[in-house]
Motif scaffolding. Structure first.
Motif, PDB file in Angstrom:
ATOM      1  N   ARG A   1      -6.359   8.307  12.482  1.00 11.12           N
ATOM      2  CA  ARG A   1      -6.886   6.937  12.478  1.00 11.12           C
ATOM      3  C   ARG A   1      -8.375   6.940  12.117  1.00 11.12           C
ATOM      4  O   ARG A   1      -8.848   6.056  11.406  1.00 11.12           O
ATOM      5  CB  ARG A   1      -6.680   6.322  13.868  1.00 11.12           C
ATOM      6  CG  ARG A   1      -7.097   4.867  13.942  1.00 11.12           C
ATOM      7  CD  ARG A   1      -6.868   4.315  15.323  1.00 11.12           C
ATOM      8  NE  ARG A   1      -7.333   2.943  15.422  1.00 11.12           N
ATOM      9  CZ  ARG A   1      -7.323   2.225  16.547  1.00 11.12           C
ATOM     10  NH1 ARG A   1      -6.833   2.778  17.657  1.00 11.12           N
ATOM     11  NH2 ARG A   1      -7.762   1.002  16.573  1.00 11.12           N
ATOM     12  N   ARG A   2      -9.100   7.939  12.590  1.00 17.34           N
ATOM     13  CA  ARG A   2     -10.529   8.034  12.256  1.00 17.34           C
ATOM     14  C   ARG A   2     -10.759   8.245  10.775  1.00 17.34           C
ATOM     15  O   ARG A   2     -11.748   7.809  10.203  1.00 17.34           O
ATOM     16  CB  ARG A   2     -11.168   9.195  13.040  1.00 17.34           C
ATOM     17  CG  ARG A   2     -11.432   8.892  14.484  1.00 17.34           C
ATOM     18  CD  ARG A   2     -12.506   9.826  15.015  1.00 17.34           C
ATOM     19  NE  ARG A   2     -12.215  10.237  16.359  1.00 17.34           N
ATOM     20  CZ  ARG A   2     -11.717  11.420  16.675  1.00 17.34           C
ATOM     21  NH1 ARG A   2     -11.453  12.316  15.736  1.00 17.34           N
ATOM     22  NH2 ARG A   2     -11.495  11.749  17.933  1.00 17.34           N
ATOM     23  N   GLU A   3      -9.806   8.955  10.134  1.00 15.67           N
ATOM     24  CA  GLU A   3      -9.969   9.304   8.723  1.00 15.67           C
ATOM     25  C   GLU A   3      -9.550   8.191   7.774  1.00 15.67           C
ATOM     26  O   GLU A   3      -9.801   8.267   6.583  1.00 15.67           O
ATOM     27  CB  GLU A   3      -9.172  10.578   8.407  1.00 15.67           C
ATOM     28  CG  GLU A   3      -9.720  11.801   9.117  1.00 15.67           C
ATOM     29  CD  GLU A   3      -8.876  13.031   8.892  1.00 15.67           C
ATOM     30  OE1 GLU A   3      -7.810  12.882   8.246  1.00 15.67           O
ATOM     31  OE2 GLU A   3      -9.240  14.109   9.361  1.00 15.67           O
ATOM     32  N   LEU A   4      -8.853   7.165   8.317  1.00 16.38           N
ATOM     33  CA  LEU A   4      -8.401   6.068   7.450  1.00 16.38           C
ATOM     34  C   LEU A   4      -9.580   5.158   7.049  1.00 16.38           C
ATOM     35  O   LEU A   4     -10.500   4.971   7.803  1.00 16.38           O
ATOM     36  CB  LEU A   4      -7.334   5.236   8.181  1.00 16.38           C
ATOM     37  CG  LEU A   4      -5.966   5.939   8.342  1.00 16.38           C
ATOM     38  CD1 LEU A   4      -5.054   5.044   9.157  1.00 16.38           C
ATOM     39  CD2 LEU A   4      -5.367   6.248   6.994  1.00 16.38           C
TER      40      LEU A   4
ATOM     41  N   LEU B   1      -3.477  14.115  17.064  1.00 17.95           N
ATOM     42  CA  LEU B   1      -3.347  13.990  15.614  1.00 17.95           C
ATOM     43  C   LEU B   1      -3.433  12.527  15.177  1.00 17.95           C
ATOM     44  O   LEU B   1      -4.064  12.209  14.167  1.00 17.95           O
ATOM     45  CB  LEU B   1      -2.029  14.585  15.147  1.00 17.95           C
ATOM     46  CG  LEU B   1      -1.922  16.107  15.075  1.00 17.95           C
ATOM     47  CD1 LEU B   1      -0.536  16.501  14.604  1.00 17.95           C
ATOM     48  CD2 LEU B   1      -2.973  16.679  14.139  1.00 17.95           C
ATOM     49  N   ALA B   2      -2.782  11.630  15.938  1.00 16.83           N
ATOM     50  CA  ALA B   2      -2.801  10.211  15.590  1.00 16.83           C
ATOM     51  C   ALA B   2      -4.216   9.654  15.671  1.00 16.83           C
ATOM     52  O   ALA B   2      -4.641   8.868  14.804  1.00 16.83           O
ATOM     53  CB  ALA B   2      -1.875   9.432  16.518  1.00 16.83           C
ATOM     54  N   ARG B   3      -4.961  10.056  16.689  1.00 17.92           N
ATOM     55  CA  ARG B   3      -6.344   9.598  16.826  1.00 17.92           C
ATOM     56  C   ARG B   3      -7.197  10.142  15.675  1.00 17.92           C
ATOM     57  O   ARG B   3      -8.029   9.412  15.100  1.00 17.92           O
ATOM     58  CB  ARG B   3      -6.898  10.089  18.168  1.00 17.92           C
ATOM     59  CG  ARG B   3      -8.305   9.602  18.480  1.00 17.92           C
ATOM     60  CD  ARG B   3      -8.764  10.175  19.811  1.00 17.92           C
ATOM     61  NE  ARG B   3     -10.117   9.761  20.133  1.00 17.92           N
ATOM     62  CZ  ARG B   3     -10.424   8.671  20.792  1.00 17.92           C
ATOM     63  NH1 ARG B   3      -9.473   7.867  21.213  1.00 17.92           N
ATOM     64  NH2 ARG B   3     -11.685   8.374  21.051  1.00 17.92           N
ATOM     65  N   LYS B   4      -6.991  11.405  15.333  1.00 17.25           N
ATOM     66  CA  LYS B   4      -7.736  12.006  14.235  1.00 17.25           C
ATOM     67  C   LYS B   4      -7.411  11.333  12.912  1.00 17.25           C
ATOM     68  O   LYS B   4      -8.313  11.049  12.100  1.00 17.25           O
ATOM     69  CB  LYS B   4      -7.404  13.497  14.162  1.00 17.25           C
ATOM     70  CG  LYS B   4      -8.140  14.248  13.068  1.00 17.25           C
ATOM     71  CD  LYS B   4      -7.720  15.710  13.056  1.00 17.25           C
ATOM     72  CE  LYS B   4      -8.379  16.461  11.895  1.00 17.25           C
ATOM     73  NZ  LYS B   4      -7.915  17.869  11.830  1.00 17.25           N
TER      74      LYS B   4
ATOM     75  N   GLY C   1       0.805  -1.215   0.000  1.00 13.34           N
ATOM     76  CA  GLY C   1       0.000   0.000   0.000  1.00 13.34           C
ATOM     77  C   GLY C   1       0.835   1.260   0.000  1.00 13.34           C
ATOM     78  O   GLY C   1       0.287   2.364  -0.093  1.00 13.34           O
ATOM     79  N   GLY C   2       2.152   1.128   0.140  1.00  9.69           N
ATOM     80  CA  GLY C   2       3.030   2.293   0.074  1.00  9.69           C
ATOM     81  C   GLY C   2       3.071   3.109   1.349  1.00  9.69           C
ATOM     82  O   GLY C   2       2.630   2.672   2.415  1.00  9.69           O
ATOM     83  N   VAL C   3       3.585   4.320   1.206  1.00  6.40           N
ATOM     84  CA  VAL C   3       3.794   5.198   2.353  1.00  6.40           C
ATOM     85  C   VAL C   3       2.471   5.834   2.767  1.00  6.40           C
ATOM     86  O   VAL C   3       1.737   6.378   1.941  1.00  6.40           O
ATOM     87  CB  VAL C   3       4.815   6.305   2.003  1.00  6.40           C
ATOM     88  CG1 VAL C   3       4.987   7.247   3.170  1.00  6.40           C
ATOM     89  CG2 VAL C   3       6.151   5.680   1.613  1.00  6.40           C
ATOM     90  N   THR C   4       2.170   5.758   4.061  1.00  2.00           N
ATOM     91  CA  THR C   4       1.022   6.462   4.637  1.00  2.00           C
ATOM     92  C   THR C   4       1.515   7.235   5.859  1.00  2.00           C
ATOM     93  O   THR C   4       2.576   6.910   6.422  1.00  2.00           O
ATOM     94  CB  THR C   4      -0.088   5.491   5.066  1.00  2.00           C
ATOM     95  OG1 THR C   4       0.403   4.659   6.134  1.00  2.00           O
ATOM     96  CG2 THR C   4      -0.542   4.625   3.911  1.00  2.00           C
ATOM     97  N   PRO C   5       0.772   8.250   6.308  1.00  4.73           N
ATOM     98  CA  PRO C   5       1.208   9.015   7.486  1.00  4.73           C
ATOM     99  C   PRO C   5       1.465   8.150   8.710  1.00  4.73           C
ATOM    100  O   PRO C   5       2.469   8.326   9.407  1.00  4.73           O
ATOM    101  CB  PRO C   5       0.043   9.985   7.708  1.00  4.73           C
ATOM    102  CG  PRO C   5      -0.543  10.186   6.352  1.00  4.73           C
ATOM    103  CD  PRO C   5      -0.404   8.868   5.671  1.00  4.73           C
ATOM    104  N   VAL C   6       0.571   7.182   8.979  1.00  2.00           N
ATOM    105  CA  VAL C   6       0.733   6.335  10.165  1.00  2.00           C
ATOM    106  C   VAL C   6       1.969   5.454  10.025  1.00  2.00           C
ATOM    107  O   VAL C   6       2.741   5.283  10.975  1.00  2.00           O
ATOM    108  CB  VAL C   6      -0.528   5.481  10.398  1.00  2.00           C
ATOM    109  CG1 VAL C   6      -0.297   4.495  11.537  1.00  2.00           C
ATOM    110  CG2 VAL C   6      -1.720   6.371  10.711  1.00  2.00           C
ATOM    111  N   ARG C   7       2.188   4.889   8.843  1.00  2.00           N
ATOM    112  CA  ARG C   7       3.369   4.047   8.634  1.00  2.00           C
ATOM    113  C   ARG C   7       4.650   4.855   8.768  1.00  2.00           C
ATOM    114  O   ARG C   7       5.658   4.358   9.290  1.00  2.00           O
ATOM    115  CB  ARG C   7       3.305   3.397   7.250  1.00  2.00           C
ATOM    116  CG  ARG C   7       2.320   2.249   7.163  1.00  2.00           C
ATOM    117  CD  ARG C   7       2.207   1.721   5.764  1.00  2.00           C
ATOM    118  NE  ARG C   7       1.178   0.691   5.668  1.00  2.00           N
ATOM    119  CZ  ARG C   7       0.515   0.400   4.569  1.00  2.00           C
ATOM    120  NH1 ARG C   7       0.766   1.071   3.458  1.00  2.00           N
ATOM    121  NH2 ARG C   7      -0.405  -0.547   4.566  1.00  2.00           N
ATOM    122  N   LEU C   8       4.632   6.081   8.280  1.00  2.00           N
ATOM    123  CA  LEU C   8       5.807   6.937   8.429  1.00  2.00           C
ATOM    124  C   LEU C   8       6.145   7.152   9.897  1.00  2.00           C
ATOM    125  O   LEU C   8       7.308   7.080  10.306  1.00  2.00           O
ATOM    126  CB  LEU C   8       5.567   8.281   7.751  1.00  2.00           C
ATOM    127  CG  LEU C   8       5.954   8.421   6.272  1.00  2.00           C
ATOM    128  CD1 LEU C   8       5.598   9.812   5.773  1.00  2.00           C
ATOM    129  CD2 LEU C   8       7.435   8.149   6.069  1.00  2.00           C
TER     130      LEU C   8
END
Length: 351
Positions: free
Chosen positions: A348-351, A343-346, A162-169
């Motif tokens: 995660r909700r948007e994923l 920010l991490a919680r926000k 799936g490539g680079v995502t904000p959470v994976r980064l």
């Protein structure tokens, strides 16, 4: 005809940042922030283990007398310390703003994505194997270490499906940072340079000297100027790579230039202040909330707000448990960690 309509629509998208920009708020931050920064510098120079009145500070700056102890304290200890905080705060904040704009990752920050720990590992290597290096060379090695840390983070996060995502980064950044910090500590213990690295781990501007400022000023000043020159391109890139390409922007070149600027800002700052994170995470978000999404205003406003944060946090670090000093990195983390979790919680909700 269709291509012309698409181009017109894309060009209209460029005006979105201008509509969302708040000129009054920008003026208040730029001019009010400068006055607040001057006031903070005066407070920081005046207060400490030995309190000094404003009149003496004024005399020490403009009519320096080397025979007076208070003038020596101001000129040799407090002024370089607070000016170092100004430069470092601006450097970290603008580096974070550029990273968030280029990657469209709301959690991008030099501390979270391995730049700080990479620079710290490079410093550990220098202290162990090249103890006589000048401060200018230490900054150069910090650039290389920051680049290596960021490269590892982006490389590892891109391996996942799936490539680079904000959470994976962020997850890759946490893993790489932990690895590099552990390696730095191992080098420090084995080669007995732990005392040299102790200040870097704590994070702070207490040891800043004039010769360090003279070396870092051209680097950080030039990088800030480069960031301003690149700001319009970063604004287009932050709207989406397809939009930027559609307008004829050479996105690869913009990202390369932005990455070099980020490495210079983060590497120079880490070489002086040590392991202080979250400045580049908090300040760009606050700035975008206040002034809008145009990076021509985000970058200068971030520089001022970042400087204000470091100057007043350093003042608080000296005053909370005087005469002892609280680590600057710990104070900023008290604000940064809850903000990161939000920010991490926000995200995660948007994923």
């Amino acid at each position: 005809m269709t291509e012309m309509l698409e181009t017109t629509q894309t060009e209209r998208n460029l005006h979105i940042p201008k509509k969302r920009t708040r000129p009054l708020v920008v003026s208040l931050i730029l001019f009010g922030g400068i006055f607040a920064l001057i006031f903070g510098i005066m407070l920081s120079v005046s207060f400490g283990a030995a309190d000094i009145d404003f009149a003496t500070v004024w005399e020490a700056v403009f009519r320096y007398n080397p025979e007076l102890t208070q003038h020596q304290i101001i000129q040799e200890i407090r002024l370089p310390r607070v000016l170092g905080g100004v430069l470092v705060g601006a450097g970290f904040a603008v580096a974070g703003a550029l990273m968030q704009g280029m990657t469209r990752n709301p959690m991008a920050d030099s501390g979270l994505l391995g730049l700080n720990s990479g620079a710290g590992f490079a410093l550990a290597i220098c202290f162990a194997f090249f103890p006589g290096l000048s401060f200018g060379m230490l900054i150069l090695y910090s650039f290389l270490g920051a680049g290596a840390g960021a490269g590892l983070v982006f490389g590892i996060s891109s391996l996942a499906k799936g490539g680079v995502t904000p959470v994976r980064l962020v997850l890759a950044g946490a893993a790489v940072s932990a690895l590099l910090v552990a390696l730095s500590e191992g080098v420090a213990l084995y080669f007995r340079v732990g005392q040299d690295l102790a200040f870097w781990y704590a994070g702070g501007v207490a040891g800043t000297k004039w010769f360090q400022l003279k070396i870092m000023l051209p680097w950080i000043g030039g990088a800030l100027l480069g960031a301003m020159m690149l700001s319009r391109s970063i604004t287009m890139l932050s709207l989406g790579e397809e939009v930027a390409v559609g307008l004829g922007q050479r996105t690869g070149l913009v990202k390369l230039a932005g990455t070099v600027i980020v490495l210079i800002l983060a590497g120079s700052s880490v070489a002086v202040v040590g392991s202080v994170g979250f400045i580049g995470l908090i300040i760009p978000h606050l700035t975008r909330f206040l002034v809008g999404v145009d990076y021509r205003t985000i970058i200068p406003c971030s520089a001022i707000l970042g400087s204000l944060l470091v100057v007043f946090a350093d003042l608080a670090a000296r005053m909370i448990n005087a005469p002892a000093e609280t680590p600057l990195g710990a104070l900023i983390a008290l604000i940064g960690v809850p903000f990161f979790l939000y920010l991490a919680r926000k995200e995660r909700r948007e994923l």
